[in-house]
Scaffold this active site. Structure first.
Site, PDB file in Angstrom:
ATOM      1  N   LYS A  22      30.016  33.239  43.664  1.00 22.21           N
ATOM      2  CA  LYS A  22      28.837  32.478  43.240  1.00 22.21           C
ATOM      3  C   LYS A  22      28.537  31.303  44.170  1.00 22.21           C
ATOM      4  CE  LYS A  22      28.856  33.895  38.367  1.00 22.21           C
ATOM      5  NZ  LYS A  22      27.813  34.927  38.492  1.00 22.21           N
ATOM      6  N   TYR A  68      34.388  37.533  30.831  1.00 22.19           N
ATOM      7  CA  TYR A  68      33.837  38.462  31.819  1.00 22.19           C
ATOM      8  C   TYR A  68      34.428  38.125  33.179  1.00 22.19           C
ATOM      9  CZ  TYR A  68      30.439  40.851  34.805  1.00 22.19           C
ATOM     10  OH  TYR A  68      29.842  41.653  35.744  1.00 22.19           O
ATOM     11  N   ASP A  70      40.322  32.820  37.316  1.00 26.63           N
ATOM     12  CA  ASP A  70      39.025  33.284  37.773  1.00 26.63           C
ATOM     13  C   ASP A  70      38.091  32.079  37.811  1.00 26.63           C
ATOM     14  OD1 ASP A  70      36.543  34.328  38.194  1.00 26.63           O
ATOM     15  OD2 ASP A  70      36.563  35.719  36.508  1.00 26.63           O
TER      16      ASP A  70
END
Length: 455
Positions: free
Chosen positions: A293, A160, A265
Site C-alpha cells: 500500500k 484480511y 501484517d
C-alpha cells in the site's frame, strides 16, 4: 437523544438516490466497461450497487470522479496514498527514472537504498520486495513454513491478509457461523479455495492471547503445530480495533516460547501510523513484517522484512522468493522519494495532529447527540465505530455493529464531498496534504447527519 430509525431508513433511501443522480457518467461508464471488464471493475472491492464510482483524477487531498464531482479524499486508495495524490517529490523521482528504463528484471541501486531505510525503521535486518500486499503475506508465510518445517498457519478471525488461498479464510462470516470461542470455524472466503488449504489455516480471536496459546498447545498435541501466527497489530478491516494493553507483548512471548514465527501484517499500518509502523508504535518486534500500500507512493510495491535468522531460508535458497516485477525501478524510485522526502518526522507530527483533532471532533458529535458509537484511531488511520459497546474482536463487531448507521454515514459523506472507502467496515486514511479545514469539514458533515437522525 434517541435515533429516529424511520428517519434513518428514509434518509438512506434519499441519499442513495441522490448519489445515483450525481454519478450518471459513472453509470454510463459501468455499462461500457462491463462488456469486457468482468463486473465492470478491476477488483471486486471496487464494486458498488447499482454501479461503481469511476475516478478521473486526483491532486493532493482531493479527487474528482468522471461526473466532475470533487471530494476530499479520506479513502486514499485503501490507505495507499498517505503521501497525497500526485505528490511532486514522488512525481519528480518517477519522471527522472523513466528515461533511464522502467524494467529490467534485475536489481537497481534504489532497491538497496529502500531496503536499508526500511531496516532502520523496523529494526529488521533483511528485506525482499514484492508487488502487492497479497504477494508479501504469501511470501512471508512460505518463509515461515520453510524455516519451521511445518504447514499449519494461525491467523486472526476476521482479518484480511490478501487474496491468496492460505489467508482467504474466516473473513466476513455471519455471526451464527463463527463457531465456539475456543475453536472458531475455518471457512473459505468465497469459491475456488480448496478445502485442504482451508483446513491448514486455524483462526483465533484478536485480543485473546490466552485462548491463542491453548489452541497452539492443542494443535501441537495433534501434530499440527503452527508454522506462524500472521496478524495485524491493529485490526484494520473492522474499522479500527486497537490491541488491548499487554496483548501484543503476550503474543510475542507465546510465539517465541513455542517456536512459532510471528508475522505482523503491516500492509495497512506500515508507514501510516508511524515511520516504522505498528512495530515502532507498540514496541513489539515480530520475526517477519509485510508491507505494501503506502510503500510505493501510488505505484505497486510490497516488501517482506525479517530477522537474519528467519530470512536465512531465502538467502540459502531454501525458499525461492521470486517475481519478475519485484523491485521494479519505477516503484523503487517512488518508494525512495517517499521515504527520504515525504514520510519524514514532520509528516507524522502533522498526521497525528490532524487525526487527534478528527477523532476528538467526531467524539464530541457522538456525545452531543448521544449516538451509539465512538471514535477510534491511530496515526493516519481512524473511524467512527457505530456500536453501543467497545469492539475488541470479530464476534463483538459482528454482534454490535449498527449496519444501518454505517450505510447512511457512507452515503451522507459521499453526497457532501467526503470520499470514503466503498467498504462500510473500512477506516479513513489521512494524507500529509490534508489540512485542518478538511478535518473541520468532515466533522461538520458528521454533525449534520447526527442532527438529521435524532430529530
Amino acid at each position: 437523544m434517541p435515533i429516529n430509525r424511520q428517519r434513518v431508513a428514509e434518509l438512506t433511501e434519499a441519499e442513495g438516490a441522490q448519489l445515483n443522480a450525481n454519478t450518471t457518467a459513472s453509470k454510463a461508464m459501468y455499462a461500457s466497461a462491463s462488456q469486457h471488464l468482468a463486473g465492470g471493475v478491476s477488483s471486486s472491492y471496487q464494486l458498488r450497487d447499482p454501479w461503481p464510482i469511476y475516478i478521473d483524477r486526483g491532486h493532493q487531498q482531493t479527487i474528482i470522479d468522471v461526473d466532475g464531482n470533487e471530494y476530499i479524499d479520506f479513502h486514499n486508495g485503501y490507505g495507499s496514498m498517505v503521501q497525497g495524490h500526485a505528490n511532486p517529490a514522488i512525481g519528480e523521482a518517477v519522471a527522472a527514472r523513466f528515461p533511464l528504463g522502467t524494467h529490467f528484471g534485475m536489481a537497481t541501486e534504489d532497491s538497496s537504498i529502500v531496503a536499508s531505510e526500511l531496516a532502520e525503521r523496523w529494526g529488521l535486518a533483511k528485506w525482499r520486495f514484492t508487488n502487492s500486499g497479497s504477494e508479501s503475506t504469501m511470501d512471508a508465510i512460505r518463509v515461515a513454513r520453510a524455516y519451521t518445517g511445518r504447514d499449519t498457519i494461525m491467523k486472526i478471525f476476521g482479518s484480511y491478509h490478501g487474496h491468496h488461498d492460505a489467508v482467504m479464510v474466516s473473513i466476513g462470516v455471519e455471526y451464527d457461523k463463527i463457531g465456539p470461542r475456543e475453536h472458531p470455524a475455518s471457512l473459505a472466503y468465497g469459491g475456488g479455495i480448496p478445502q485442504a488449504i482451508v483446513d491448514l489455516t486455524i483462526p483465533v480471536h484478536f485480543n485473546d492471547a490466552e485462548t491463542m496459546e491453548k489452541r497452539i498447545v492443542e494443535l501441537e498435541a495433534e501434530g499440527r503445530k503452527p508454522a506462524c501466527v500472521i496478524m495485524e497489530a491493529v485490526m484494520m478491516n473492522l474499522g479500527v480495533v486497537l490491541p488491548e494493553p499487554g496483548y501484543l507483548e503476550a503474543v510475542r512471548e507465546i510465539t517465541r516460547k513455542h517456536g512459532i514465527v510471528l508475522i505482523f501484517d503491516e500492509v495497512k499500518t506500515g508507514l501510516t501510523i508511524a515511520a516504522g509502523g505498528a512495530t515502532e508504535r507498540f514496541g513489539v518486534k515480530p520475526d517477519l513484517v509485510t508491507l505494501a500500500k503506502a510503500l510505493g507512493g501510488g505505484l505497486p510495491a510490497g516488501a517482506v522484512g525479517g530477522t537474519e535468522e528467519v530470512m536465512r531460508v531465502v538467502e540459502d535458497h531454501t525458499v525461492y522468493q521470486v517475481g519478475t516485477y519485484s523491485g521494479n525501478p519505477l516503484s523503487m524510485a517512488a518508494a525512495r522519494a517517499s521515504l527520504e522526502k515525504v514520510l519524514v518526522p514532520s509528516a507524522y507530527e502533522h498526521l497525528n495532529h490532524l487525526n487527534e483533532r478528527l477523532l476528538a471532533g467526531c467524539q464530541n458529535v457522538i456525545d452531543k447527540y448521544g449516538l451509539p458509537g465512538y471514535s477510534v484511531g491511530i496515526g493516519a488511520k481512524g473511524c467512527v465505530t457505530f456500536s453501543p459497546t467497545k469492539i475488541i474482536d470479530y464476534p463483538s463487531f459482528k454482534e454490535n455493529q449498527d449496519v444501518e448507521l454505517s450505510e447512511l454515514a457512507w452515503l451522507w459523506n459521499m453526497n457532501r464531498g467526503i470520499y470514503m472507502t466503498p467498504g462500510r467496515e473500512e477506516e479513513w486514511t489521512l494524507s500529509v496534504t490534508h489540512q485542518d479545514a478538511d478535518v473541520d469539514r468532515y466533522i461538520e458533515v458528521f454533525d449534520e447527519m447526527a442532527a438529521a437522525i435524532t430529530k
